[in-house]
Scaffold this motif. Structure first.
Motif, PDB file in Angstrom:
ATOM      1  N   PHE A 194     132.286  53.112 -11.424  1.00  0.00           N
ATOM      2  CA  PHE A 194     131.179  52.665 -10.595  1.00  0.00           C
ATOM      3  C   PHE A 194     130.439  54.393  -9.973  1.00  0.00           C
ATOM      4  O   PHE A 194     129.364  54.198 -10.300  1.00  0.00           O
ATOM      5  CB  PHE A 194     131.491  52.320  -9.624  1.00  0.00           C
ATOM      6  N   ALA A 195     131.262  55.198 -10.021  1.00  0.00           N
ATOM      7  CA  ALA A 195     131.025  56.535 -10.052  1.00  0.00           C
ATOM      8  C   ALA A 195     129.695  56.949 -11.484  1.00  0.00           C
ATOM      9  O   ALA A 195     128.740  57.710 -11.182  1.00  0.00           O
ATOM     10  CB  ALA A 195     131.923  57.222 -10.230  1.00  0.00           C
ATOM     11  N   PHE A 196     130.204  56.703 -12.544  1.00  0.00           N
ATOM     12  CA  PHE A 196     129.107  57.290 -13.740  1.00  0.00           C
ATOM     13  C   PHE A 196     128.103  56.532 -13.164  1.00  0.00           C
ATOM     14  O   PHE A 196     127.085  57.057 -13.845  1.00  0.00           O
ATOM     15  CB  PHE A 196     130.285  57.485 -15.133  1.00  0.00           C
ATOM     16  N   LEU A 197     127.869  55.030 -13.207  1.00  0.00           N
ATOM     17  CA  LEU A 197     126.514  54.278 -13.279  1.00  0.00           C
ATOM     18  C   LEU A 197     125.895  54.508 -11.928  1.00  0.00           C
ATOM     19  O   LEU A 197     124.504  54.592 -11.896  1.00  0.00           O
ATOM     20  CB  LEU A 197     127.524  52.608 -12.546  1.00  0.00           C
ATOM     21  N   THR A 198     126.800  55.168 -11.081  1.00  0.00           N
ATOM     22  CA  THR A 198     126.104  55.829  -9.863  1.00  0.00           C
ATOM     23  C   THR A 198     124.915  57.319  -9.865  1.00  0.00           C
ATOM     24  O   THR A 198     124.279  57.607  -9.680  1.00  0.00           O
ATOM     25  CB  THR A 198     127.067  55.668  -8.878  1.00  0.00           C
ATOM     26  N   CYS A 199     125.666  57.823 -11.071  1.00  0.00           N
ATOM     27  CA  CYS A 199     125.050  58.683 -11.224  1.00  0.00           C
ATOM     28  C   CYS A 199     124.176  58.946 -12.024  1.00  0.00           C
ATOM     29  O   CYS A 199     122.583  59.265 -12.110  1.00  0.00           O
ATOM     30  CB  CYS A 199     126.317  60.322 -11.702  1.00  0.00           C
ATOM     31  N   PHE A 200     124.261  57.461 -12.858  1.00  0.00           N
ATOM     32  CA  PHE A 200     123.334  57.466 -14.057  1.00  0.00           C
ATOM     33  C   PHE A 200     122.308  56.139 -12.946  1.00  0.00           C
ATOM     34  O   PHE A 200     120.796  56.881 -13.259  1.00  0.00           O
ATOM     35  CB  PHE A 200     124.316  56.304 -14.612  1.00  0.00           C
ATOM     36  N   LEU A 201     122.622  55.515 -12.410  1.00  0.00           N
ATOM     37  CA  LEU A 201     121.383  55.194 -12.005  1.00  0.00           C
ATOM     38  C   LEU A 201     120.452  56.520 -11.019  1.00  0.00           C
ATOM     39  O   LEU A 201     119.030  56.140 -10.762  1.00  0.00           O
ATOM     40  CB  LEU A 201     121.797  54.071 -10.585  1.00  0.00           C
ATOM     41  N   PHE A 202     120.718  57.084 -10.097  1.00  0.00           N
ATOM     42  CA  PHE A 202     120.179  58.320  -9.266  1.00  0.00           C
ATOM     43  C   PHE A 202     119.192  59.140  -9.943  1.00  0.00           C
ATOM     44  O   PHE A 202     118.245  59.717  -9.860  1.00  0.00           O
ATOM     45  CB  PHE A 202     121.842  58.947  -8.889  1.00  0.00           C
ATOM     46  N   THR A 203     120.008  59.491 -11.511  1.00  0.00           N
ATOM     47  CA  THR A 203     119.066  60.056 -11.935  1.00  0.00           C
ATOM     48  C   THR A 203     117.952  59.177 -13.305  1.00  0.00           C
ATOM     49  O   THR A 203     116.790  60.049 -13.609  1.00  0.00           O
ATOM     50  CB  THR A 203     119.842  61.295 -13.452  1.00  0.00           C
TER      51      THR A 203
END
Length: 413
Positions: A305-314
């Motif tokens: 979910f951390a990688f998903l969070t970073c992807f959604l933010f960028t």
């Protein structure tokens, strides 16, 4: 013709001439007086001195109570008649308030504090952002209180890293919710609100580092140089994160891509440093053919979910594919909030599981958590981060002062 009717008996009272009890002799009578001439109705009136005295004093009070009652009844109607703040499209608000591929649902850029609070109950492009972090705050608070009932946070120093971590995962979503709520009061307040949001996130990264350093560190890294200086480096990372993310707002309008890169890097660097021990544990487990524990499984979900969070933010998806279609529900920042909260939940479960399952081994081979390395580190980092926020906020507060623009123009002349 006057009509009298006996209504009910009267209590004699103690000391009366006859026995104490009820009497029908001194009765209360009821006479009917004509009411409105048009309607021809009759109004009942008590013909009794004490009752009349009560009525004379009570009529004014009764009238006052009725007025208050009318006001109380009218209060819900007044609340229902509250006018919700007006919403605007992207071309109607200044550049600093605009979001990529969000076309409508913007609040007034000079909203009052009450308008900001009311807007959280009105569907706009910030409503879901507010509630997706406000509601999880109470979930994490509930989990924190449940841990308080089972652990001795005051006297057991082994639990202090968990105490710091739980405090910070309660603070960062609440701060984010407040930032999204009050960010439309002015351009300066928008920057300052997000300065505090970034500061809370950088402190959250420190909380992760403290809990990871004491509970998640691989066995072979315990008492190593990295282990001994892990918290100190994390304090530096939190200052770097707050400083860089706050600075990125000053170049956002002139260089939006550079601002986005600076802000993303400001949060990626502490995340990578904090999770290096976790990455190593996961690689050793999977490459070595070991069976992942419950704690490691929760940590892996957190990383996902951390990688998903970073992807959604960028990436700004899905609104970038269909601008205007996801203004109110479904845009990337809402999904970013949800993904971050779910990831924090799995991280919390992993930290608690590691803390309990590895206690005996860590207390035997590792260093005992100290006050300076846990609560003291948090206090020092809070003070330093507030100082950084104050440095970046000072020019904005000076700029927003009444008459500062006129003084600046006069100096230029």
């Amino acid at each position: 013709m006057e009509v009298k009717r006996r209504v009910f008996p009267v209590w004699r009272g103690i000391g009366a001439s006859s026995a104490v009890g009820w009497s029908q002799g001194w009765g209360r009578c009821l006479r009917w007086e004509p009411g409105s001439q048009e309607r021809g109705s009759r109004i009942p009136v008590f013909d009794y001195p004490v009752w009349l005295l009560f009525c004379r004093r009570g009529r004014a009070r009764l009238r006052e109570v009725c007025q208050r009652g009318r006001g109380a009844i009218r209060l819900p109607t007044d609340l229902l008649n509250l006018k919700l703040p007006q919403l605007f499209d992207i071309h109607q608000v200044p550049m600093v308030f605009r979001e990529d591929s969000i076309i409508s649902g913007y609040r007034h850029p000079q909203s009052s504090a009450m308008d900001c609070v009311l807007s959280s109950f009105q569907m706009n492009n910030e409503t879901i952002n507010i509630w997706t972090h406000f509601l999880p705050t109470w979930y994490f608070m509930w989990r924190f209180l449940a841990l308080c009932s089972t652990m001795n946070f005051l006297n057991d120093s082994y639990t202090w890293p968990l105490l710091v971590y739980m405090l910070l995962i309660c603070i960062y979503p609440f701060t984010s919710s407040c930032a999204h709520t009050f960010s439309s009061m002015s351009a300066e307040s928008r920057h300052i609100c997000y300065f505090f949001d970034y500061g809370a996130l950088s402190l959250y990264s420190l909380g992760c580092a403290i809990s990871y350093g004491y509970y998640v560190m691989p066995d072979c890294w315990v008492n190593s140089w990295l282990h001994q200086h892990f918290v100190l480096i994390a304090i530096g990372n939190s200052l770097f994160c707050t400083s860089m993310s706050c600075y990125s707002r000053f170049v956002e309008l002139q260089f939006p891509k550079r601002s986005k890169a600076l802000r993303t890097g400001a949060f990626v660097v502490p995340f990578i440093f904090d999770t290096v021990p976790l990455f190593y544990r996961a690689l050793i487990c999977f490459w070595g053919g070991g069976t992942p524990s419950d704690a490691l499984s929760s940590h892996c979900y957190h990383l996902l979910f951390a990688f998903l969070t970073c992807f959604l933010f960028t990436a700004h998806l899905p609104e970038r594919l269909a601008p205007g279609r996801f203004d109110y529900i479904g845009h990337s920042h809402q999904l970013f909030h949800i993904s971050a909260v779910v990831g924090t939940h799995f991280q919390m479960e992993g930290v608690v599981a590691d803390m309990m399952s590895r206690r005996a081994w860590l207390q035997l081979h590792g260093a005992t958590p100290s006050f300076l390395g846990t609560i003291g580190a948090l206090a020092v980092s809070v003070a330093l981060n507030l100082a950084v926020i104050g440095i970046f906020s000072a020019p904005l507060l000076w700029k927003s002062r009444p008459g500062s623009a006129q003084q600046h123009a006069h100096r230029e002349q």
